[in-house]
Design a protein around this motif. Structure first.
Motif, PDB file in Angstrom:
ATOM      1  N   ILE A   1      23.184 -33.076  -7.518  1.00 50.62           N
ATOM      2  CA  ILE A   1      21.787 -32.976  -7.962  1.00 50.62           C
ATOM      3  C   ILE A   1      21.697 -33.147  -9.483  1.00 50.62           C
ATOM      4  CG2 ILE A   1      19.831 -31.365  -8.210  1.00 50.62           C
ATOM      5  CD1 ILE A   1      20.771 -30.262  -5.392  1.00 50.62           C
ATOM      6  N   SER A   2      22.605 -32.495 -10.189  1.00 52.93           N
ATOM      7  CA  SER A   2      22.595 -32.598 -11.659  1.00 52.93           C
ATOM      8  C   SER A   2      22.838 -34.036 -12.106  1.00 52.93           C
ATOM      9  CB  SER A   2      23.666 -31.695 -12.270  1.00 52.93           C
ATOM     10  OG  SER A   2      23.467 -30.378 -11.852  1.00 52.93           O
ATOM     11  N   LEU A   3      23.746 -34.718 -11.407  1.00 53.84           N
ATOM     12  CA  LEU A   3      23.992 -36.127 -11.742  1.00 53.84           C
ATOM     13  C   LEU A   3      22.746 -36.965 -11.523  1.00 53.84           C
ATOM     14  CD1 LEU A   3      27.373 -37.584 -10.420  1.00 53.84           C
ATOM     15  CD2 LEU A   3      26.645 -37.256 -12.763  1.00 53.84           C
TER      16      LEU A   3
ATOM     17  N   GLU B   1      19.807 -36.068 -11.738  1.00 49.60           N
ATOM     18  CA  GLU B   1      18.805 -35.739 -12.763  1.00 49.60           C
ATOM     19  C   GLU B   1      19.318 -36.090 -14.158  1.00 49.60           C
ATOM     20  OE1 GLU B   1      18.069 -31.632 -11.977  1.00 49.60           O
ATOM     21  OE2 GLU B   1      16.628 -32.068 -10.388  1.00 49.60           O
ATOM     22  N   ASP B   2      20.427 -36.814 -14.213  1.00 50.95           N
ATOM     23  CA  ASP B   2      21.020 -37.255 -15.466  1.00 50.95           C
ATOM     24  C   ASP B   2      21.475 -36.093 -16.353  1.00 50.95           C
ATOM     25  OD1 ASP B   2      21.963 -39.257 -17.000  1.00 50.95           O
ATOM     26  OD2 ASP B   2      20.085 -39.678 -18.046  1.00 50.95           O
ATOM     27  N   ASN B   3      21.792 -34.980 -15.713  1.00 51.98           N
ATOM     28  CA  ASN B   3      22.287 -33.839 -16.474  1.00 51.98           C
ATOM     29  C   ASN B   3      23.809 -33.771 -16.280  1.00 51.98           C
ATOM     30  OD1 ASN B   3      22.678 -31.436 -17.790  1.00 51.98           O
ATOM     31  ND2 ASN B   3      20.914 -30.423 -16.865  1.00 51.98           N
ATOM     32  N   SER B   4      24.501 -34.642 -16.990  1.00 54.76           N
ATOM     33  CA  SER B   4      25.936 -34.814 -16.779  1.00 54.76           C
ATOM     34  C   SER B   4      26.744 -33.568 -17.137  1.00 54.76           C
ATOM     35  CB  SER B   4      26.452 -35.971 -17.624  1.00 54.76           C
ATOM     36  OG  SER B   4      25.446 -36.866 -17.900  1.00 54.76           O
ATOM     37  N   ASP B   5      26.366 -32.926 -18.245  1.00 53.32           N
ATOM     38  CA  ASP B   5      27.123 -31.741 -18.675  1.00 53.32           C
ATOM     39  C   ASP B   5      27.083 -30.647 -17.606  1.00 53.32           C
ATOM     40  OD1 ASP B   5      27.348 -33.244 -20.901  1.00 53.32           O
ATOM     41  OD2 ASP B   5      26.151 -31.964 -22.211  1.00 53.32           O
TER      42      ASP B   5
ATOM     43  N   ILE C   1      29.286 -31.507 -14.628  1.00 53.45           N
ATOM     44  CA  ILE C   1      30.712 -31.222 -14.873  1.00 53.45           C
ATOM     45  C   ILE C   1      30.977 -29.715 -14.749  1.00 53.45           C
ATOM     46  CG2 ILE C   1      32.575 -31.320 -16.611  1.00 53.45           C
ATOM     47  CD1 ILE C   1      31.343 -34.006 -17.527  1.00 53.45           C
ATOM     48  N   SER C   2      30.033 -28.911 -15.243  1.00 47.97           N
ATOM     49  CA  SER C   2      30.194 -27.452 -15.108  1.00 47.97           C
ATOM     50  C   SER C   2      30.265 -27.042 -13.639  1.00 47.97           C
ATOM     51  CB  SER C   2      29.021 -26.721 -15.759  1.00 47.97           C
ATOM     52  OG  SER C   2      28.944 -27.049 -17.101  1.00 47.97           O
ATOM     53  N   PHE C   3      29.423 -27.662 -12.807  1.00 46.16           N
ATOM     54  CA  PHE C   3      29.450 -27.340 -11.369  1.00 46.16           C
ATOM     55  C   PHE C   3      30.761 -27.801 -10.722  1.00 46.16           C
ATOM     56  CE2 PHE C   3      24.704 -27.044 -11.654  1.00 46.16           C
ATOM     57  CZ  PHE C   3      24.628 -25.717 -11.275  1.00 46.16           C
ATOM     58  N   ILE C   4      31.264 -28.946 -11.179  1.00 47.06           N
ATOM     59  CA  ILE C   4      32.546 -29.433 -10.648  1.00 47.06           C
ATOM     60  C   ILE C   4      33.654 -28.422 -10.976  1.00 47.06           C
ATOM     61  CG2 ILE C   4      34.343 -31.213 -10.981  1.00 47.06           C
ATOM     62  CD1 ILE C   4      32.065 -33.270 -11.232  1.00 47.06           C
ATOM     63  N   ILE C   5      33.641 -27.934 -12.216  1.00 48.28           N
ATOM     64  CA  ILE C   5      34.656 -26.941 -12.613  1.00 48.28           C
ATOM     65  C   ILE C   5      34.538 -25.695 -11.733  1.00 48.28           C
ATOM     66  CG2 ILE C   5      35.423 -25.392 -14.493  1.00 48.28           C
ATOM     67  CD1 ILE C   5      34.470 -27.561 -16.478  1.00 48.28           C
ATOM     68  N   SER C   6      33.299 -25.216 -11.561  1.00 47.51           N
ATOM     69  CA  SER C   6      33.093 -23.995 -10.763  1.00 47.51           C
ATOM     70  C   SER C   6      33.526 -24.189  -9.316  1.00 47.51           C
ATOM     71  CB  SER C   6      31.619 -23.580 -10.807  1.00 47.51           C
ATOM     72  OG  SER C   6      31.207 -23.418 -12.128  1.00 47.51           O
ATOM     73  N   ALA C   7      33.201 -25.370  -8.751  1.00 48.81           N
ATOM     74  CA  ALA C   7      33.578 -25.636  -7.352  1.00 48.81           C
ATOM     75  C   ALA C   7      35.095 -25.646  -7.204  1.00 48.81           C
ATOM     76  CB  ALA C   7      32.987 -26.966  -6.896  1.00 48.81           C
TER      77      ALA C   7
ATOM     78  N   VAL D   1      27.342 -41.512  -8.536  1.00 46.38           N
ATOM     79  CA  VAL D   1      27.976 -41.864  -9.816  1.00 46.38           C
ATOM     80  C   VAL D   1      27.413 -43.185 -10.347  1.00 46.38           C
ATOM     81  CG1 VAL D   1      30.168 -42.568 -10.904  1.00 46.38           C
ATOM     82  CG2 VAL D   1      30.094 -40.535  -9.467  1.00 46.38           C
ATOM     83  N   LEU D   2      27.303 -44.164  -9.440  1.00 41.91           N
ATOM     84  CA  LEU D   2      26.788 -45.475  -9.854  1.00 41.91           C
ATOM     85  C   LEU D   2      25.336 -45.371 -10.325  1.00 41.91           C
ATOM     86  CD1 LEU D   2      27.973 -48.295  -9.980  1.00 41.91           C
ATOM     87  CD2 LEU D   2      27.005 -48.744  -7.749  1.00 41.91           C
ATOM     88  N   ASN D   3      24.562 -44.610  -9.592  1.00 45.41           N
ATOM     89  CA  ASN D   3      23.152 -44.414  -9.966  1.00 45.41           C
ATOM     90  C   ASN D   3      23.049 -43.739 -11.335  1.00 45.41           C
ATOM     91  OD1 ASN D   3      20.272 -44.425  -9.139  1.00 45.41           O
ATOM     92  ND2 ASN D   3      20.515 -42.225  -9.338  1.00 45.41           N
ATOM     93  N   TRP D   4      23.930 -42.769 -11.564  1.00 37.77           N
ATOM     94  CA  TRP D   4      23.959 -42.063 -12.850  1.00 37.77           C
ATOM     95  C   TRP D   4      24.337 -43.026 -13.980  1.00 37.77           C
ATOM     96  CZ3 TRP D   4      28.920 -40.702 -15.222  1.00 37.77           C
ATOM     97  CH2 TRP D   4      28.790 -39.953 -16.401  1.00 37.77           C
ATOM     98  N   LEU D   5      25.344 -43.880 -13.715  1.00 38.44           N
ATOM     99  CA  LEU D   5      25.769 -44.844 -14.742  1.00 38.44           C
ATOM    100  C   LEU D   5      24.647 -45.831 -15.060  1.00 38.44           C
ATOM    101  CD1 LEU D   5      29.419 -45.629 -13.566  1.00 38.44           C
ATOM    102  CD2 LEU D   5      28.775 -44.451 -15.663  1.00 38.44           C
ATOM    103  N   LYS D   6      23.940 -46.263 -14.029  1.00 36.98           N
ATOM    104  CA  LYS D   6      22.846 -47.225 -14.241  1.00 36.98           C
ATOM    105  C   LYS D   6      21.721 -46.591 -15.052  1.00 36.98           C
ATOM    106  CE  LYS D   6      23.431 -50.389 -10.355  1.00 36.98           C
ATOM    107  NZ  LYS D   6      23.110 -51.722 -10.840  1.00 36.98           N
TER     108      LYS D   6
END
Lengths: 211, 189
Positions: A46-48, A50-54, A57-63, B181-186
């Motif tokens: 969901i964060s991705l 919404e373009d909230n990359s940081d 990544i935090s959720f990936i670490i937590s998971a 990931v691709l959608n995010w990159l775009k």
């Protein structure tokens, strides 16, 4: 001397084992649900989106902190690394890396170029205004003669202004691109390290010594 | 009005059979060289450089004469109605020890729907697959990519890339991950 390896376990699982069951249940229930790696993985997606990359990544670490072998999250990590690497090379990131300057230095030097042009534009605008005032002042016949004499210069000056603005626009685009590479580099460092922790854990095992 | 003026300038140029380059045009015979020198002589002094706040680059104004092109396509923005609701998964069915057959549940229905929408809108499936398939070229690029921290040795990196290739999940999860990931990159480009 005995060596003992410490395995990091989720707080929740430790509490479940070591404290009274009622006490554990009381605080676990406060959330209303239990955080699972799947839940955190979904939040990463969901964060991705919404373009909230940081945050992603935090959720990936937590998971992965809950389950180092959580395959959906590990695969998301893999996809991110591959995607960022492709994005970096396909958009010419390696070209910028060949220079001796860091990304920050590159951004600064491009900003300087843009600011010089901006200064020139200020001077240019003054010249244009002066020329326009000169053409439009005085008697009609004089105006006509001046217009005939100066119109070409006026057009040329306006053209330079347009060209300079294009240059500034291009510099801004280049800065945006370099900042993206800079961010890609940051992501690859953190994601690469997370991946290493998960798939090559030996390097990160904390050992304690007991006498 | 401003746009028209800009267009006129270009048209004058092309009518004369010259190239559309503005540089060619400004080097016309009647152009006042002194004026040109006066404009080009403007440089930033040391004092100017010291007083510059380089974070102010966004404040550089583009003249009204120029139409600023949007750097992003509005279709990439996630609209309110597309934002997924979070599906809270049941602890009983999804414990921390997930069996492979249950893994596909990790992708909620909402996420699966979003993936379908991405693909329908502007994510070609071959691009999605390019994220999924790790080719030899990808591996070579990864080896020269600043992966992980500086302490990572060449051999560690080689092993990491090899392990990276082995990471897999279910098809549903794989495609969802690659699409997101691709959608995010775009969206970032």
């Amino acid at each position: 001397m005995d060596k003992e390896k410490n395995k990091i376990q989720p707080i929740n699982s430790i509490l479940e084992r070591v404290i009274d069951f009622d006490l554990y249940e009381k605080y676990r229930r406060n959330l209303g649900f239990s955080i699972t790696p799947d839940y955190l993985y979904q939040w990463a997606l969901i964060s991705l989106s919404e373009d909230n990359s940081d945050k992603a990544i935090s959720f990936i670490i937590s998971a992965l902190d809950i389950d180092r072998k959580h395959s959906p999250t590990l695969h998301l990590l893999k996809s991110l690394i591959i995607g960022i690497s492709k994005d970096f090379y396909e958009n010419g990131g390696s070209k910028y890396k060949q220079t001796n300057e860091t990304f920050s230095q590159l951004v600064s030097s491009i900003k300087k170029k843009a600011l010089i042009i901006k200064k020139r534009n200020e001077q240019l605008k003054l010249e244009i205004t002066g020329l326009e005032n000169n053409i439009n002042s005085g008697l009609a016949l004089l105006k006509f003669v001046r217009k005939f004499q100066k119109e070409k210069d006026l057009i040329a000056l306006k053209n330079i202004l347009i060209e300079n603005n294009y240059k500034i626009d291009n510099y801004k685009k280049e800065i945006k691109k370099i900042r993206r590479f800079q961010k890609n580099e940051e992501y690859s460092k953190i994601l690469g390290t997370i991946l290493e922790i998960c798939v090559m854990p030996k390097k990160y095992v904390i050992t304690t010594t007991k006498d | 009005m401003a746009e028209k003026r800009k267009g006129d300038l270009f048209n004058q140029d092309s009518k004369k059979g010259k190239s559309n380059s503005q540089v060619d045009f400004i080097k016309g015979e009647l152009f006042d060289k002194e004026l040109e020198e006066r404009i080009n002589s403007v440089e930033l002094s040391e004092e100017d450089f010291n007083s510059i706040d380089f974070d102010d680059i966004d404040d550089i104004e583009i003249s009204d004469d120029i139409e600023i092109e949007n750097d992003y396509d509005s279709s990439y923005l996630v609209s309110e109605d597309k934002k997924p609701s979070v599906e809270v998964l049941n602890r009983k069915t999804l414990s921390t020890k997930i069996e492979d057959k249950k893994v596909s549940k990790a992708v909620s229905k909402e996420a699966t729907k979003m993936v379908k929408d991405f693909i329908k809108e502007d994510l070609p499936i071959h691009e999605v697959r390019s994220i999924l398939e790790v080719t030899q070229q990808d591996k070579d690029l990864l080896m020269s990519f600043p992966l992980g921290d500086k302490s990572m040795s060449f051999n560690d990196k080689k092993e990491l890339v090899k392990k990276l290739e082995e990471i897999n999940s279910t098809d549903e999860v794989n495609i969802a991950n690659a699409s997101f990931v691709l959608n995010w990159l775009k969206k970032r480009s």
